[in-house]
Motif scaffolding. Sequence first.
Motif, PDB file in Angstrom:
ATOM      1  N   SER A 176      28.074  37.487  41.121  1.00 43.35           N
ATOM      2  CA  SER A 176      27.743  38.624  40.265  1.00 43.35           C
ATOM      3  C   SER A 176      27.509  38.273  38.803  1.00 43.35           C
ATOM      4  O   SER A 176      28.343  38.588  37.958  1.00 43.35           O
ATOM      5  CB  SER A 176      28.842  39.684  40.380  1.00 43.35           C
ATOM      6  OG  SER A 176      28.473  40.868  39.706  1.00 43.35           O
ATOM      7  N   GLY A 215      30.269  36.879  35.996  1.00 44.41           N
ATOM      8  CA  GLY A 215      31.252  36.606  37.031  1.00 44.41           C
ATOM      9  C   GLY A 215      31.401  35.126  37.344  1.00 44.41           C
ATOM     10  O   GLY A 215      30.425  34.391  37.403  1.00 44.41           O
ATOM     11  N   TRP A 216      32.627  34.685  37.561  1.00 42.98           N
ATOM     12  CA  TRP A 216      32.905  33.269  37.819  1.00 42.98           C
ATOM     13  C   TRP A 216      32.795  32.922  39.305  1.00 42.98           C
ATOM     14  O   TRP A 216      32.739  31.749  39.650  1.00 42.98           O
ATOM     15  CB  TRP A 216      34.296  32.898  37.304  1.00 42.98           C
ATOM     16  CG  TRP A 216      34.359  32.752  35.813  1.00 42.98           C
ATOM     17  CD1 TRP A 216      33.541  33.336  34.887  1.00 42.98           C
ATOM     18  CD2 TRP A 216      35.291  31.967  35.071  1.00 42.98           C
ATOM     19  NE1 TRP A 216      33.914  32.974  33.621  1.00 42.98           N
ATOM     20  CE2 TRP A 216      34.988  32.133  33.699  1.00 42.98           C
ATOM     21  CE3 TRP A 216      36.365  31.157  35.429  1.00 42.98           C
ATOM     22  CZ2 TRP A 216      35.710  31.507  32.694  1.00 42.98           C
ATOM     23  CZ3 TRP A 216      37.089  30.540  34.422  1.00 42.98           C
ATOM     24  CH2 TRP A 216      36.763  30.702  33.071  1.00 42.98           C
ATOM     25  N   ARG A 244      28.797  30.175  37.586  1.00 43.53           N
ATOM     26  CA  ARG A 244      29.786  29.824  38.618  1.00 43.53           C
ATOM     27  C   ARG A 244      30.314  28.401  38.459  1.00 43.53           C
ATOM     28  O   ARG A 244      31.291  28.030  39.112  1.00 43.53           O
ATOM     29  CB  ARG A 244      29.166  29.994  40.009  1.00 43.53           C
ATOM     30  CG  ARG A 244      28.778  31.430  40.331  1.00 43.53           C
ATOM     31  CD  ARG A 244      28.042  31.516  41.660  1.00 43.53           C
ATOM     32  NE  ARG A 244      26.760  30.831  41.618  1.00 43.53           N
ATOM     33  CZ  ARG A 244      26.060  30.482  42.686  1.00 43.53           C
ATOM     34  NH1 ARG A 244      26.545  30.733  43.897  1.00 43.53           N
ATOM     35  NH2 ARG A 244      24.893  29.876  42.563  1.00 43.53           N
ATOM     36  N   SER A 251      27.410  34.342  47.771  1.00 47.03           N
ATOM     37  CA  SER A 251      28.593  34.884  47.100  1.00 47.03           C
ATOM     38  C   SER A 251      29.843  34.053  47.341  1.00 47.03           C
ATOM     39  O   SER A 251      30.842  34.216  46.634  1.00 47.03           O
ATOM     40  CB  SER A 251      28.845  36.323  47.571  1.00 47.03           C
ATOM     41  OG  SER A 251      28.961  36.376  48.974  1.00 47.03           O
ATOM     42  N   HIS A 270      35.480  37.420  34.781  1.00 47.08           N
ATOM     43  CA  HIS A 270      34.173  38.048  34.901  1.00 47.08           C
ATOM     44  C   HIS A 270      33.368  38.083  33.605  1.00 47.08           C
ATOM     45  O   HIS A 270      32.294  38.697  33.566  1.00 47.08           O
ATOM     46  CB  HIS A 270      34.333  39.481  35.420  1.00 47.08           C
ATOM     47  CG  HIS A 270      35.129  40.364  34.502  1.00 47.08           C
ATOM     48  ND1 HIS A 270      36.502  40.336  34.462  1.00 47.08           N
ATOM     49  CD2 HIS A 270      34.742  41.271  33.565  1.00 47.08           C
ATOM     50  CE1 HIS A 270      36.935  41.194  33.558  1.00 47.08           C
ATOM     51  NE2 HIS A 270      35.885  41.780  33.002  1.00 47.08           N
ATOM     52  N   THR A 305      37.221  40.166  43.102  1.00 48.36           N
ATOM     53  CA  THR A 305      36.263  40.221  41.990  1.00 48.36           C
ATOM     54  C   THR A 305      36.358  41.518  41.205  1.00 48.36           C
ATOM     55  O   THR A 305      35.767  41.625  40.131  1.00 48.36           O
ATOM     56  CB  THR A 305      34.826  40.067  42.502  1.00 48.36           C
ATOM     57  OG1 THR A 305      34.542  41.113  43.446  1.00 48.36           O
ATOM     58  CG2 THR A 305      34.624  38.709  43.169  1.00 48.36           C
ATOM     59  N   ASP A 306      37.091  42.501  41.715  1.00 45.46           N
ATOM     60  CA  ASP A 306      37.199  43.789  41.041  1.00 45.46           C
ATOM     61  C   ASP A 306      38.581  43.940  40.408  1.00 45.46           C
ATOM     62  O   ASP A 306      39.611  43.769  41.076  1.00 45.46           O
ATOM     63  CB  ASP A 306      36.963  44.933  42.034  1.00 45.46           C
ATOM     64  CG  ASP A 306      36.976  46.288  41.362  1.00 45.46           C
ATOM     65  OD1 ASP A 306      35.937  46.685  40.797  1.00 45.46           O
ATOM     66  OD2 ASP A 306      38.041  46.948  41.368  1.00 45.46           O
TER      67      ASP A 306
END
Length: 347
Positions: A292, A288-289, A298, A215, A284, A254-255
């Motif tokens: 996730s 996700g960059w 990525r 991650s 995202h 990330t959220d």
Amino acid sequence: MSASSGALSRRALLGGAALLAAGAAGAADATVRDATGRDLPVPARVGRVFPAGPPAAILLYTLAPDLLLGWPRALRPDERALLLPEIAARPEIGRITGRGNTANLESVLALAPDLILDVGSTSETYVSLARRVELQTGVPYALLDGTLARTPETYRLLGRLLRRETAGEDRAAAAQAILDRVATRVRRVPAEKRPWVYAALGPRGLQTGRGGAISVESLDLLGARNVAGEATGGLAAVSTEQVLAWDPDVIVATDVGFAASLRGDPTWAPLGAVRAGRVYLAPHLPFGWLESPPSVNRLIGLLWLGHCLYPDLFPEDLAAETRAFHARFYGRQIGAAEAARILGEPG
């Protein structure tokens, strides 16, 4: 990803034996060695591929979308809007690996795949799973390295396995160009000037990745100093008090909800990253960059994160880079407004 050990029914065993017998009649004329050192027969014709989990689904989509049987989970409308419509609309077929695995081997066999593709960890746990599923189904099971730094060789290997060598080399070269650009620039930054970064994962921002965790691979490639430690580890739950003690220079969240609330939350206000306005929400869409899922999505995230950490070293027009990445890897031409929306900029 975590391996599924699900019980195999008599029906699945019989189906696997039948497929194995059928495979003997149309045997492959070549073999490819996967990331674990297993020699896999290259099917004479690959027309249907079952992705074992989300990283495999994304990798396959970016190389040979027509072969993708379906998605581990059905894509949301905002994700589908940025991908090839026909492929994005393909059904949810579940997953063999990962938490909440939903595909039993009977359902896999019912889809009659020519190949099962897994991308991620190549530890013995997943080698064992690959061998077991291959034996029980009679379907070749390829396990490829999901490490971000090894993306080029993974693309080349998959290209050979699918008999799509030209496409595999094209994606490999594009991935290598991004990795080389990042490595060349990061080498210019003295160790003492590299920022201390906290990867705030999850809806409360209180989960993070320790050194070597998939991650936070992007942080590692960009030379950032991870406040959670450089010792090898996976995901870790932390407290607000611990983050305050670390006092990172940069926070990457990330959220969406957590990032929006962070700046106005007095609990987090003392942090240097908050005071300096160096809190960044990772894009995202369509995937996700930062993570996730941890797949080739990525790659564009590396350029975005490089711009966040070292704006002088990464002066690229991120909207233009986003549009180019979508055209090359996702097969879609997107406009300036769509790129700006993905980046979280005004449209």
